[in-house]
Design a protein around this motif. Structure first.
Motif, mmCIF file in Angstrom:
data_model
loop_
_atom_site.group_PDB
_atom_site.id
_atom_site.type_symbol
_atom_site.label_atom_id
_atom_site.label_comp_id
_atom_site.label_asym_id
_atom_site.label_seq_id
_atom_site.Cartn_x
_atom_site.Cartn_y
_atom_site.Cartn_z
ATOM 1 N N HIS A 1 -7.917 -5.059 -7.208
ATOM 2 C CA HIS A 1 -7.363 -5.770 -6.052
ATOM 3 C C HIS A 1 -8.261 -6.938 -5.655
ATOM 4 O O HIS A 1 -9.345 -7.130 -6.216
ATOM 5 C CB HIS A 1 -7.152 -4.805 -4.886
ATOM 6 C CG HIS A 1 -8.426 -4.251 -4.327
ATOM 7 N ND1 HIS A 1 -9.143 -4.901 -3.360
ATOM 8 C CD2 HIS A 1 -9.120 -3.115 -4.611
ATOM 9 C CE1 HIS A 1 -10.206 -4.188 -3.068
ATOM 10 N NE2 HIS A 1 -10.227 -3.098 -3.810
ATOM 11 N N GLY B 1 -9.220 -7.507 -2.294
ATOM 12 C CA GLY B 1 -9.639 -7.279 -0.907
ATOM 13 C C GLY B 1 -8.536 -6.793 0.002
ATOM 14 O O GLY B 1 -8.745 -6.654 1.208
ATOM 15 N N SER C 1 -8.878 -1.225 2.058
ATOM 16 C CA SER C 1 -10.241 -0.851 2.467
ATOM 17 C C SER C 1 -10.731 0.328 1.634
ATOM 18 O O SER C 1 -9.939 1.086 1.064
ATOM 19 C CB SER C 1 -10.256 -0.481 3.949
ATOM 20 O OG SER C 1 -9.539 0.727 4.137
ATOM 21 N N GLU C 2 -12.047 0.489 1.602
ATOM 22 C CA GLU C 2 -12.630 1.636 0.894
ATOM 23 C C GLU C 2 -12.152 2.938 1.514
ATOM 24 O O GLU C 2 -11.912 3.920 0.818
ATOM 25 C CB GLU C 2 -14.171 1.565 0.945
ATOM 26 C CG GLU C 2 -14.780 0.488 0.062
ATOM 27 C CD GLU C 2 -14.394 0.645 -1.413
ATOM 28 O OE1 GLU C 2 -14.351 1.784 -1.909
ATOM 29 O OE2 GLU C 2 -14.101 -0.380 -2.057
ATOM 30 N N ASP C 3 -11.980 2.949 2.851
ATOM 31 C CA ASP C 3 -11.508 4.174 3.519
ATOM 32 C C ASP C 3 -10.122 4.556 3.025
ATOM 33 O O ASP C 3 -9.838 5.723 2.766
ATOM 34 C CB ASP C 3 -11.462 3.971 5.044
ATOM 35 C CG ASP C 3 -12.859 3.998 5.647
ATOM 36 O OD1 ASP C 3 -13.800 4.369 4.909
ATOM 37 O OD2 ASP C 3 -12.997 3.647 6.834
ATOM 38 N N ASP C 4 -9.247 3.542 2.913
ATOM 39 C CA ASP C 4 -7.895 3.827 2.420
ATOM 40 C C ASP C 4 -7.929 4.325 0.979
ATOM 41 O O ASP C 4 -7.191 5.239 0.612
ATOM 42 C CB ASP C 4 -7.010 2.575 2.518
ATOM 43 C CG ASP C 4 -6.433 2.399 3.924
ATOM 44 O OD1 ASP C 4 -6.505 3.359 4.713
ATOM 45 O OD2 ASP C 4 -5.919 1.303 4.209
ATOM 46 N N ILE C 5 -8.805 3.724 0.166
ATOM 47 C CA ILE C 5 -8.908 4.172 -1.232
ATOM 48 C C ILE C 5 -9.388 5.623 -1.261
ATOM 49 O O ILE C 5 -8.839 6.460 -1.979
ATOM 50 C CB ILE C 5 -9.862 3.249 -2.026
ATOM 51 C CG1 ILE C 5 -9.250 1.847 -2.140
ATOM 52 C CG2 ILE C 5 -10.127 3.823 -3.418
ATOM 53 C CD1 ILE C 5 -10.182 0.798 -2.726
ATOM 54 N N ASP C 6 -10.387 5.920 -0.412
ATOM 55 C CA ASP C 6 -10.876 7.305 -0.354
ATOM 56 C C ASP C 6 -9.780 8.259 0.085
ATOM 57 O O ASP C 6 -9.757 9.424 -0.306
ATOM 58 C CB ASP C 6 -12.060 7.414 0.627
ATOM 59 C CG ASP C 6 -13.289 6.707 0.073
ATOM 60 O OD1 ASP C 6 -13.296 6.399 -1.129
ATOM 61 O OD2 ASP C 6 -14.224 6.451 0.867
ATOM 62 N N ASP C 7 -8.857 7.756 0.933
ATOM 63 C CA ASP C 7 -7.761 8.620 1.403
ATOM 64 C C ASP C 7 -6.606 8.701 0.408
ATOM 65 O O ASP C 7 -5.569 9.297 0.705
ATOM 66 C CB ASP C 7 -7.224 8.104 2.750
ATOM 67 C CG ASP C 7 -8.214 8.353 3.874
ATOM 68 O OD1 ASP C 7 -9.137 9.167 3.672
ATOM 69 O OD2 ASP C 7 -8.071 7.725 4.945
ATOM 70 N N LYS D 1 0.837 -1.209 0.000
ATOM 71 C CA LYS D 1 0.000 0.000 0.000
ATOM 72 C C LYS D 1 0.871 1.259 0.000
ATOM 73 O O LYS D 1 1.777 1.369 0.828
ATOM 74 C CB LYS D 1 -0.898 -0.029 1.237
ATOM 75 C CG LYS D 1 -1.953 1.047 1.245
ATOM 76 C CD LYS D 1 -2.905 0.861 2.399
ATOM 77 C CE LYS D 1 -2.283 1.266 3.711
ATOM 78 N NZ LYS D 1 -3.203 1.133 4.845
ATOM 79 N N SER E 1 -1.962 -2.009 -9.345
ATOM 80 C CA SER E 1 -2.387 -0.719 -9.885
ATOM 81 C C SER E 1 -1.537 -0.383 -11.098
ATOM 82 O O SER E 1 -0.311 -0.554 -11.064
ATOM 83 C CB SER E 1 -2.222 0.387 -8.838
ATOM 84 O OG SER E 1 -3.075 0.164 -7.759
#
Ligand code: FES
Length: 361
Positions: free
Chosen positions: A332, A334, A337-343, A320, A351
């Motif tokens: 990916h 799993g 997390s969605e939170d990390d992607i948002d951040d 990451k 990627s």
């Protein structure tokens, strides 16, 4: 991150994060070439994770660093320490180094905890845990967690080993099962230990055995972990028995084989083989040209920049990194997390850059 029972928070909410190294506090031999390594945090922070999750350890083997991913074998209901149980196979480098060199008092860097192979939150279910070899570790963590929770444990625990002496944590499991009648243990071995009596099951797990072990297996949620051929055999056995595969979960550190129709649908930009791209590694002050079909991890390696990696297919989360500008195409499995992607975080191994991208690396 823990489940519905919050035994993991300390008064000052001092929860360990992987910014802090781990200090090895105990090494317990479990079986031939197998040991449990327990760790504490230097600051006294406690450990919060879901049973079944894993850690990636940074191992300083001769010739360089390797990152190995291990399922946590301890339980979050015992938050003062965290443990992994590792088995060295022929050709193991990192795990061999751990068995030969990692001693109490030594510090080691870890990444995680991460992973989505875990018990459902809140719901009380009947479980059938099936494992082989060192794949016992998630079932061990989940069973200890359910045992510590103290109510409504309904677990049939099936473990396959080569010989009785290879059964990891047998005494710990037997101790728990001796106190909770609804925790039922079944060990299946392929060969006896020399000069020792074995009264358990012999052979390979099959349809007949599963019916005898757990007559109500169709009602149980199955969690399976072990070598890939073992898990494939269990899957095929359950499918042939008419088991509802929506209730089936398996852990794997190898790339999932996707059927054509299971491949993710992309509604965003598709990487173009012909299109050129570039990645600026801002902290390293390096910019590398590439194409849109190169992974960020491969481009970093080519530019001599080390991004820690484990699975290399988007499960473990080890790779990451923070993206500060530009777009990537990430597929990916799993590991983020969605939170990390948002951040703004991405997984470098899965990627691909779309045009010019800048990373905080
Ligand atoms: S190396 Fe495991 S997610 Fe990238």
């Amino acid at each position: 991150m823990g489940l519905d029972m919050d035994l993991t928070a300390s008064a000052d909410d001092g929860i360990w994060t992987d910014a802090e190294p781990l200090v090895c506090c105990a090494v317990v031999p479990e079986a031939p070439n197998t040991a449990t390594f327990s760790f504490v945090s230097p600051s006294g922070a406690q450990f919060s994770y879901d049973p079944g999750q894993f850690l990636t350890l940074e191992l300083p083997v001769p010739g360089g660093t390797v990152w190995n991913t291990y399922t946590i074998s301890s339980s979050p209901s015992r938050p003062l320490t965290i443990a992994v149980t590792v088995k060295a196979q022929a050709g193991s480098v990192g795990t061999r180094w751990m068995l030969d060199h990692l001693q109490p008092g030594m510090k080691i860097k870890a990444i995680g905890p991460a992973g989505i192979f875990s018990l459902p939150r809140k719901e009380q279910k009947k479980y059938l845990f099936i494992s082989a070899g060192s794949g016992i570790t998630p079932s061990l963590s989940m069973t200890t967690y359910l045992y510590d929770r103290g109510t409504n444990i309904d677990v049939t625990f099936v473990h396959c080993a080569h010989r009785p002496q290879d059964i990891i944590a047998r005494q710990r499991l037997e101790q728990m099962a001796s106190r909770v009648p609804s925790l039922k243990l079944f060990f299946i071995v392929e060969e006896d230990d020399p000069y020792r009596v074995w009264t358990g099951l012999r052979g390979r797990l099959n349809q007949l055995m599963i019916g005898l072990i757990a007559g109500d297996y169709l009602d149980r949620e199955v969690y399976c972990c072990g070598p890939e051929p073992f898990m494939n055999a269990v899957r095929e056995m359950l499918i042939a028995l008419g088991y509802d595969m929506d209730l089936y979960h398996q852990e794997s550190f190898t790339a999932p084989v996707k059927e054509e129709e299971q491949l993710p649908e992309h509604d965003d930009v598709i990487p173009d083989e012909e299109a050129s791209a570039s990645i600026a590694f801002a902290r390293s002050e390096v910019t590398a040209d590439c194409t849109e079909t190169d992974t960020v991890l491969a481009v970093a390696r080519g530019a001599g920049i080390v991004i820690p990696s484990g699975c290399t297919f988007g499960v473990c989360g080890t790779c990451k990194v923070k993206k500060t500008s530009g777009e990537v195409h990430m597929v990916h499995n799993g590991g983020i997390s969605e939170d990390d992607i948002d951040d703004g975080y991405i997984l470098a191994c899965c990627s691909k850059p779309i045009g010019a991208v800048e990373l905080d690396v």
